[in-house]
Design a protein around this motif. Structure first.
Motif, PDB file in Angstrom:
ATOM      1  N   PHE A  80       0.848  -1.204  -0.105  1.00 22.65           N
ATOM      2  CA  PHE A  80      -0.063  -0.032   0.000  1.00 22.65           C
ATOM      3  C   PHE A  80       0.901   1.289  -0.010  1.00 22.65           C
ATOM      4  O   PHE A  80       0.553   2.277  -0.495  1.00 22.65           O
ATOM      5  CB  PHE A  80      -1.077  -0.025   1.156  1.00 22.65           C
ATOM      6  CG  PHE A  80      -2.359  -0.821   0.695  1.00 22.65           C
ATOM      7  CD1 PHE A  80      -3.011  -0.365  -0.032  1.00 22.65           C
ATOM      8  CD2 PHE A  80      -2.618  -1.967   1.685  1.00 22.65           C
ATOM      9  CE1 PHE A  80      -4.191  -1.122  -0.411  1.00 22.65           C
ATOM     10  CE2 PHE A  80      -3.603  -2.386   1.420  1.00 22.65           C
ATOM     11  CZ  PHE A  80      -4.455  -2.069   0.224  1.00 22.65           C
ATOM     12  N   ILE A  81       2.053   1.250   0.553  1.00 24.91           N
ATOM     13  CA  ILE A  81       3.048   2.453   0.782  1.00 24.91           C
ATOM     14  C   ILE A  81       3.325   2.502  -0.946  1.00 24.91           C
ATOM     15  O   ILE A  81       3.374   3.967  -1.320  1.00 24.91           O
ATOM     16  CB  ILE A  81       4.047   2.197   1.536  1.00 24.91           C
ATOM     17  CG1 ILE A  81       3.791   2.299   2.957  1.00 24.91           C
ATOM     18  CG2 ILE A  81       5.361   3.228   1.268  1.00 24.91           C
ATOM     19  CD1 ILE A  81       4.853   1.686   3.997  1.00 24.91           C
ATOM     20  N   CYS A  82       3.665   1.632  -1.549  1.00 21.23           N
ATOM     21  CA  CYS A  82       4.242   1.721  -2.950  1.00 21.23           C
ATOM     22  C   CYS A  82       3.073   2.296  -3.868  1.00 21.23           C
ATOM     23  O   CYS A  82       3.343   3.227  -4.396  1.00 21.23           O
ATOM     24  CB  CYS A  82       4.815   0.423  -3.481  1.00 21.23           C
ATOM     25  SG  CYS A  82       6.254   0.067  -2.571  1.00 21.23           S
ATOM     26  N   ILE A  83       1.908   1.647  -3.638  1.00 24.16           N
ATOM     27  CA  ILE A  83       0.757   2.277  -4.541  1.00 24.16           C
ATOM     28  C   ILE A  83       0.156   3.545  -4.166  1.00 24.16           C
ATOM     29  O   ILE A  83       0.078   4.269  -5.011  1.00 24.16           O
ATOM     30  CB  ILE A  83      -0.317   1.088  -4.429  1.00 24.16           C
ATOM     31  CG1 ILE A  83       0.142  -0.381  -5.028  1.00 24.16           C
ATOM     32  CG2 ILE A  83      -1.581   1.534  -5.123  1.00 24.16           C
ATOM     33  CD1 ILE A  83      -0.921  -1.582  -4.451  1.00 24.16           C
ATOM     34  N   ASP A  84      -0.135   3.732  -2.985  1.00 23.86           N
ATOM     35  CA  ASP A  84      -0.554   5.096  -2.727  1.00 23.86           C
ATOM     36  C   ASP A  84       0.542   6.217  -2.906  1.00 23.86           C
ATOM     37  O   ASP A  84       0.068   6.918  -3.565  1.00 23.86           O
ATOM     38  CB  ASP A  84      -0.748   5.088  -1.042  1.00 23.86           C
ATOM     39  CG  ASP A  84      -1.913   4.455  -0.625  1.00 23.86           C
ATOM     40  OD1 ASP A  84      -2.787   3.898  -1.274  1.00 23.86           O
ATOM     41  OD2 ASP A  84      -1.845   3.940   0.569  1.00 23.86           O
ATOM     42  N   PHE A  85       1.728   5.929  -2.849  1.00 23.90           N
ATOM     43  CA  PHE A  85       2.580   7.322  -3.037  1.00 23.90           C
ATOM     44  C   PHE A  85       2.908   7.190  -4.393  1.00 23.90           C
ATOM     45  O   PHE A  85       2.793   8.426  -5.027  1.00 23.90           O
ATOM     46  CB  PHE A  85       3.721   7.023  -2.208  1.00 23.90           C
ATOM     47  CG  PHE A  85       3.703   7.576  -0.719  1.00 23.90           C
ATOM     48  CD1 PHE A  85       3.686   8.874  -0.302  1.00 23.90           C
ATOM     49  CD2 PHE A  85       3.380   6.721   0.306  1.00 23.90           C
ATOM     50  CE1 PHE A  85       3.431   9.337   1.023  1.00 23.90           C
ATOM     51  CE2 PHE A  85       3.282   6.896   1.726  1.00 23.90           C
ATOM     52  CZ  PHE A  85       3.168   8.380   1.891  1.00 23.90           C
ATOM     53  N   TYR A  86       3.286   6.243  -5.087  1.00 23.52           N
ATOM     54  CA  TYR A  86       3.619   6.147  -6.475  1.00 23.52           C
ATOM     55  C   TYR A  86       2.422   6.745  -7.468  1.00 23.52           C
ATOM     56  O   TYR A  86       2.527   7.677  -7.999  1.00 23.52           O
ATOM     57  CB  TYR A  86       3.955   4.981  -7.170  1.00 23.52           C
ATOM     58  CG  TYR A  86       4.327   4.979  -8.575  1.00 23.52           C
ATOM     59  CD1 TYR A  86       5.569   5.381  -8.905  1.00 23.52           C
ATOM     60  CD2 TYR A  86       3.393   4.518  -9.458  1.00 23.52           C
ATOM     61  CE1 TYR A  86       5.902   5.456 -10.433  1.00 23.52           C
ATOM     62  CE2 TYR A  86       3.741   4.673 -10.814  1.00 23.52           C
ATOM     63  CZ  TYR A  86       4.692   4.988 -11.389  1.00 23.52           C
ATOM     64  OH  TYR A  86       5.113   5.114 -12.571  1.00 23.52           O
TER      65      TYR A  86
END
Length: 125
Positions: A80-86
């Motif tokens: 979720f960190i990768c998806i949310d921020f990217y």
């Protein structure tokens, strides 16, 4: 270890509530997160996250190796960190998803702290 117990409860509750929201009320979900064309996909992701939350809660009640809980909890947070921020920073999804990225960072940091400082808490009890 108390941190592990609280982490399992809080992350599971967070995942469960955010997963259930689009299933129960897609209109309010889209009012906050932006319009979606593939509503079936949003609801599918929500439905798939509910067993993730329930599995994390299960580790509060069974006496077993908790390393799979570490993998599930930290892996979900990292994804979720990768998806949310990217995707928010590249304007593919609404900036409101940045707000979801920050609790995910907290979850991941807690998992990493437990794994590094208290690895015995994750092994078979």
């Amino acid at each position: 270890m108390k941190l592990l117990k609280y982490l399992l409860i809080v992350q599971a509750a967070y995942i469960f509530l955010t997963a259930l929201w689009p299933i129960v009320d897609i209109r309010s979900f889209m009012a906050v997160t932006g319009y979606k064309t593939d509503i079936w996909l949003v609801k599918t992701v929500g439905a798939l996250l509910i067993p993730v939350a329930l599995t994390l809660v299960m580790y509060l009640y069974i006496r077993t190796d908790r390393r799979p809980a570490f993998l599930l909890g930290s892996g979900t947070a990292a994804a979720f960190i990768c998806i949310d921020f990217y995707y928010a920073l590249t304007d593919v999804i609404s900036d409101i998803y940045l707000a979801d990225g920050f609790p995910e960072i907290v979850f991941l940091v807690c998992w990493l702290y437990i794994a590094i400082a208290h690895p015995h808490a994750l092994k078979r009890i």
